[in-house]
Write an enzyme that holds these catalytic residues in place. Sequence first.
Site, PDB file in Angstrom:
ATOM      1  N   ARG A  99       0.908  -1.076  -0.046  1.00 10.65           N
ATOM      2  CA  ARG A  99       0.049  -0.161   0.016  1.00 10.65           C
ATOM      3  C   ARG A  99       0.829   1.239   0.050  1.00 10.65           C
ATOM      4  O   ARG A  99       1.668   1.552   0.989  1.00 10.65           O
ATOM      5  CB  ARG A  99      -0.712  -0.076   1.176  1.00 10.65           C
ATOM      6  CG  ARG A  99      -1.916   1.160   1.406  1.00 10.65           C
ATOM      7  CD  ARG A  99      -2.687   1.085   2.687  1.00 10.65           C
ATOM      8  NE  ARG A  99      -3.340  -0.195   2.703  1.00 10.65           N
ATOM      9  CZ  ARG A  99      -3.722  -0.652   3.896  1.00 10.65           C
ATOM     10  NH1 ARG A  99      -3.755  -0.180   5.209  1.00 10.65           N
ATOM     11  NH2 ARG A  99      -4.537  -1.772   3.904  1.00 10.65           N
ATOM     12  N   HIS A 143       1.670  -2.284   5.675  1.00 10.28           N
ATOM     13  CA  HIS A 143       1.472  -2.423   4.204  1.00 10.28           C
ATOM     14  C   HIS A 143       2.342  -1.702   3.320  1.00 10.28           C
ATOM     15  O   HIS A 143       2.932  -2.206   2.444  1.00 10.28           O
ATOM     16  CB  HIS A 143      -0.023  -2.103   3.729  1.00 10.28           C
ATOM     17  CG  HIS A 143      -0.998  -3.051   4.038  1.00 10.28           C
ATOM     18  ND1 HIS A 143      -1.311  -4.161   3.371  1.00 10.28           N
ATOM     19  CD2 HIS A 143      -1.823  -3.034   5.156  1.00 10.28           C
ATOM     20  CE1 HIS A 143      -2.097  -4.931   4.005  1.00 10.28           C
ATOM     21  NE2 HIS A 143      -2.531  -4.193   5.095  1.00 10.28           N
ATOM     22  N   ASP A 150      -3.849  -8.561   3.185  1.00 13.31           N
ATOM     23  CA  ASP A 150      -4.930  -8.673   3.675  1.00 13.31           C
ATOM     24  C   ASP A 150      -5.641  -9.590   2.847  1.00 13.31           C
ATOM     25  O   ASP A 150      -5.681  -9.433   1.412  1.00 13.31           O
ATOM     26  CB  ASP A 150      -5.793  -7.353   3.547  1.00 13.31           C
ATOM     27  CG  ASP A 150      -5.576  -6.041   4.414  1.00 13.31           C
ATOM     28  OD1 ASP A 150      -4.736  -6.648   5.487  1.00 13.31           O
ATOM     29  OD2 ASP A 150      -5.679  -5.099   4.352  1.00 13.31           O
ATOM     30  N   GLU A 211      -7.957  -7.943  13.457  1.00 15.52           N
ATOM     31  CA  GLU A 211      -8.461  -8.012  11.964  1.00 15.52           C
ATOM     32  C   GLU A 211      -8.046  -9.456  11.298  1.00 15.52           C
ATOM     33  O   GLU A 211      -7.019  -9.769  11.088  1.00 15.52           O
ATOM     34  CB  GLU A 211      -7.980  -7.021  10.986  1.00 15.52           C
ATOM     35  CG  GLU A 211      -8.246  -5.651  11.477  1.00 15.52           C
ATOM     36  CD  GLU A 211      -7.436  -4.548  10.552  1.00 15.52           C
ATOM     37  OE1 GLU A 211      -8.030  -3.159  10.733  1.00 15.52           O
ATOM     38  OE2 GLU A 211      -6.639  -4.799   9.931  1.00 15.52           O
ATOM     39  N   HIS A 214      -5.556  -9.859   8.482  1.00  9.19           N
ATOM     40  CA  HIS A 214      -4.507  -9.149   8.150  1.00  9.19           C
ATOM     41  C   HIS A 214      -3.303 -10.084   8.762  1.00  9.19           C
ATOM     42  O   HIS A 214      -3.211 -10.469   9.868  1.00  9.19           O
ATOM     43  CB  HIS A 214      -4.533  -7.894   9.002  1.00  9.19           C
ATOM     44  CG  HIS A 214      -3.528  -7.012   9.210  1.00  9.19           C
ATOM     45  ND1 HIS A 214      -3.398  -5.747   8.617  1.00  9.19           N
ATOM     46  CD2 HIS A 214      -2.317  -7.145   9.528  1.00  9.19           C
ATOM     47  CE1 HIS A 214      -2.358  -4.831   8.815  1.00  9.19           C
ATOM     48  NE2 HIS A 214      -1.466  -5.848   9.597  1.00  9.19           N
TER      49      HIS A 214
END
Length: 234
Positions: A99, A143, A150, A211, A214
């Site tokens: 990301r 990320h 993910d 999460e 993740h």
Amino acid sequence: MMKKSKSFLALLLGVGIAGHSLAQQSLVERQQFVDIKSVIENVEYDIRYATSNNFVGERIDGYLASKCLIHRDAMSSLRDIVNELAKQDLRLKFFDCYRPEKAVAHFMSWANDLSDTKTKADYYPNLDKSALVGPYIAERSGHSRGFTVDLTLVRKDGSGQYVELDMGSSYDLFDPLSNTDNPGINASQRKNRQLLKTVMESHGFAAYNMEWWHFTYRDMTTQQKQQYYDFDVN
């Protein structure tokens, strides 16, 4: 007049050289990463941030293509995971991998705009938007180092389509229900989460228990842990 012209030309050249250097740096950085699907065919993609189907409600800055990029050093472990799951007729489905930092900044800008709540019902129905920064949205994301993914598990149905296993909550649901060990999910959902967690951890990926989707590859060098990237996903 001649001095001014030379100074202006030098300024232009300086800007050009700096821009070229940044482009070269970005290219070198990008070469350390690989699009997972270009190496492993039997995986699925649903790259939400390259679309408007996400908690911000619009395509995220830096996502110019629906690709899932990851640092090359993590690819061998991912391939082992995919091969192990194939024996159970399962596949990995990726929502996000590398990301860019500009995307993280986009998230923060959205999170700080408390008047924009158009996605609340789907992504944070039980929380105030002001509570998202910290546990769910941060100024810097792992990320951006290129070692975090993910994802979920999918299985082929009778019509040949790969369908997500029921994990008890949707991807990017900012809610305690998304905690891996949340007591509110049923036995089947817990089993599915545990299956994903077990296979990922057995091949070097650490879970983030807030999460269920993740995971971060643990075997990073000190330098890799400190390096964040901002080149576009393209």
